[in-house]
Scaffold this motif. Structure first.
Motif, PDB file in Angstrom:
ATOM      1  N   GLY A 139      -8.944  15.801 -25.923  1.00  0.00           N
ATOM      2  CA  GLY A 139      -8.115  15.747 -27.115  1.00  0.00           C
ATOM      3  C   GLY A 139      -8.472  16.842 -28.093  1.00  0.00           C
ATOM      4  N   VAL A 140      -7.574  17.086 -29.025  1.00  0.00           N
ATOM      5  CA  VAL A 140      -7.844  18.068 -30.072  1.00  0.00           C
ATOM      6  C   VAL A 140      -8.905  17.500 -31.017  1.00  0.00           C
ATOM      7  N   TRP A 144      -7.212  13.001 -38.477  1.00  0.00           N
ATOM      8  CA  TRP A 144      -6.096  12.918 -39.412  1.00  0.00           C
ATOM      9  C   TRP A 144      -6.262  11.693 -40.298  1.00  0.00           C
ATOM     10  N   SER A 185       7.150  14.825 -33.896  1.00  0.00           N
ATOM     11  CA  SER A 185       5.701  14.968 -33.733  1.00  0.00           C
ATOM     12  C   SER A 185       5.183  14.530 -32.375  1.00  0.00           C
ATOM     13  N   GLY A 186       6.056  14.410 -31.395  1.00  0.00           N
ATOM     14  CA  GLY A 186       5.604  14.149 -30.045  1.00  0.00           C
ATOM     15  C   GLY A 186       5.369  12.691 -29.711  1.00  0.00           C
ATOM     16  N   PHE A 188       2.853   9.294 -28.922  1.00  0.00           N
ATOM     17  CA  PHE A 188       1.625   8.607 -29.299  1.00  0.00           C
ATOM     18  C   PHE A 188       1.432   7.378 -28.403  1.00  0.00           C
ATOM     19  N   LYS A 198      -3.150   7.378 -30.691  1.00  0.00           N
ATOM     20  CA  LYS A 198      -3.647   8.676 -30.268  1.00  0.00           C
ATOM     21  C   LYS A 198      -2.466   9.543 -29.844  1.00  0.00           C
ATOM     22  N   SER A 199      -2.465  10.789 -30.284  1.00  0.00           N
ATOM     23  CA  SER A 199      -1.409  11.721 -29.875  1.00  0.00           C
ATOM     24  C   SER A 199      -1.690  12.228 -28.465  1.00  0.00           C
ATOM     25  N   THR A 201       0.381  14.722 -27.166  1.00  0.00           N
ATOM     26  CA  THR A 201       1.136  15.975 -27.010  1.00  0.00           C
ATOM     27  C   THR A 201       0.799  17.034 -28.056  1.00  0.00           C
ATOM     28  N   ASP A 202      -0.265  16.849 -28.811  1.00  0.00           N
ATOM     29  CA  ASP A 202      -0.603  17.811 -29.871  1.00  0.00           C
ATOM     30  C   ASP A 202      -0.731  19.236 -29.340  1.00  0.00           C
ATOM     31  N   LYS A 203      -1.289  19.389 -28.155  1.00  0.00           N
ATOM     32  CA  LYS A 203      -1.583  20.726 -27.642  1.00  0.00           C
ATOM     33  C   LYS A 203      -0.388  21.382 -26.976  1.00  0.00           C
ATOM     34  N   TYR A 204       0.727  20.665 -26.873  1.00  0.00           N
ATOM     35  CA  TYR A 204       1.849  21.179 -26.091  1.00  0.00           C
ATOM     36  C   TYR A 204       3.052  21.569 -26.932  1.00  0.00           C
TER      37      TYR A 204
END
Length: 310
Positions: A139-140, A144, A185-186, A188, A198-199, A201-204
């Protein structure tokens, strides 16, 4: 003379048959009725041409009128002239003056010198590929913190503006696991019934998500249909697939390149979203996806028989 002649012939024929002379007033009454009918139809036609028809032309949405031009600069010039020719169109919701300004706000800093979104979408796709190749499944490492608003203090039936969940999938074998897609925002996931999220797709650089599907026969595989049309234009990147419950993602045969060389769709239509998906009950590799193009009100239904490969 023709009328009198025809009338006289009709009378003579009837007298030969021993019939009484017809009532001339009856013929006159019928003639008057026909004249009134012609006047009524003429008046109705006049009303449609001069009063109703102009409202249809005035109420035409700017993209429906000029979208076929396909080039940002051509569409912009024609639309500005359209509203300049008749300023009453600015206040007409059907003409879409507000939509036009939102479109300008989004498009103008992103189009290339040719008036297309090709360079912008290609750069995004290259960045997604780079991130995917460098992905290690972790994960990133950022935290947040929600800063609000936390509560809707508006009157009943007023929008809370606390964010928007556009799709949801609940694991019916374990109701603590829930996937939720947002408008911009993708994706979760929560594994404890919503206490923590938890996200995935943050990195995509994945925007809005309208569809989430999983099949019991493939418990680790997730398909998401991307894109969500708001004023910010969260264009989709087609259908994405994960084989490890969202840790990593890969493109499918329905992606940003799918319609790029289609002569029936100009470059502006690179912006589309996946508006819906269904999966075969017994064969998870068979799916249908609804592709919705912006403004043109056009759509396509795409089918895959091999799990999204083509």
């Amino acid at each position: 003379m023709k009328t009198k002649l025809c009338y006289g012939i009709a009378w003579q024929q009837k007298t030969r048959l021993g019939l009484e002379q017809p009532d001339k007033g009856q013929f006159k009454r019928k003639s008057i009725v026909k004249q009134h009918a012609r006047l009524n139809y003429t008046g109705l036609l006049f009303f449609i041409i001069f009063f109703i028809a102009p409202t249809f032309s005035m109420g035409q949405h700017w993209m429906a009128k000029f979208g076929h031009l396909g080039n940002f600069y051509d569409i912009k010039a024609a639309t500005e002239q359209y509203f300049s020719d008749d300023t009453s169109r600015i206040s007409s919701k059907e003409c879409g003056f507000k939509d036009f300004n939102r479109w300008l706000y989004f498009m103008e800093p992103r189009v290339d010198e040719n008036g297309s979104m090709f360079s912008y979408t290609k750069a995004l796709e290259n960045e997604r590929i780079r991130l995917a190749e460098a992905d290690n499944g972790l994960g990133v490492p950022v935290a947040w913190e929600a800063i609000g608003p936390m509560r809707n203090n508006q009157p009943v039936n007023k929008k809370a503006l606390l964010g928007l969940v556009t799709s949801i999938w609940v694991d019916t074998s374990n109701f603590q696991t829930i996937y939720a897609g947002s408008n911009s925002s993708g994706l979760f996931v929560t594994y404890n019934g919503g206490d923590n999220w938890k996200s995935l797709t943050d990195k995509y650089m994945i925007p809005g998500i309208d569809v989430i599907i999983k099949h019991p026969a493939q418990p680790n595989t997730i398909y998401i249909g991307t894109g969500f049309f708001t004023w910010g234009k969260d264009y989709g990147v087609g259908v994405l697939k994960s084989k490890n419950n969202g840790l990593t993602w890969e493109t499918t045969g329905l992606n940003t390149e799918t319609f790029r060389n289609d002569p029936n769709y100009s470059l502006r239509n690179i912006g589309y979203r996946i508006g819906g998906m269904v999966q075969h009950a017994n064969n998870p590799d068979v799916m249908l996806a609804l592709v919705v193009f912006e403004f043109d009100k056009e759509s396509k239904i795409m089918r895959t028989d091999n799990g999204g490969l083509t």
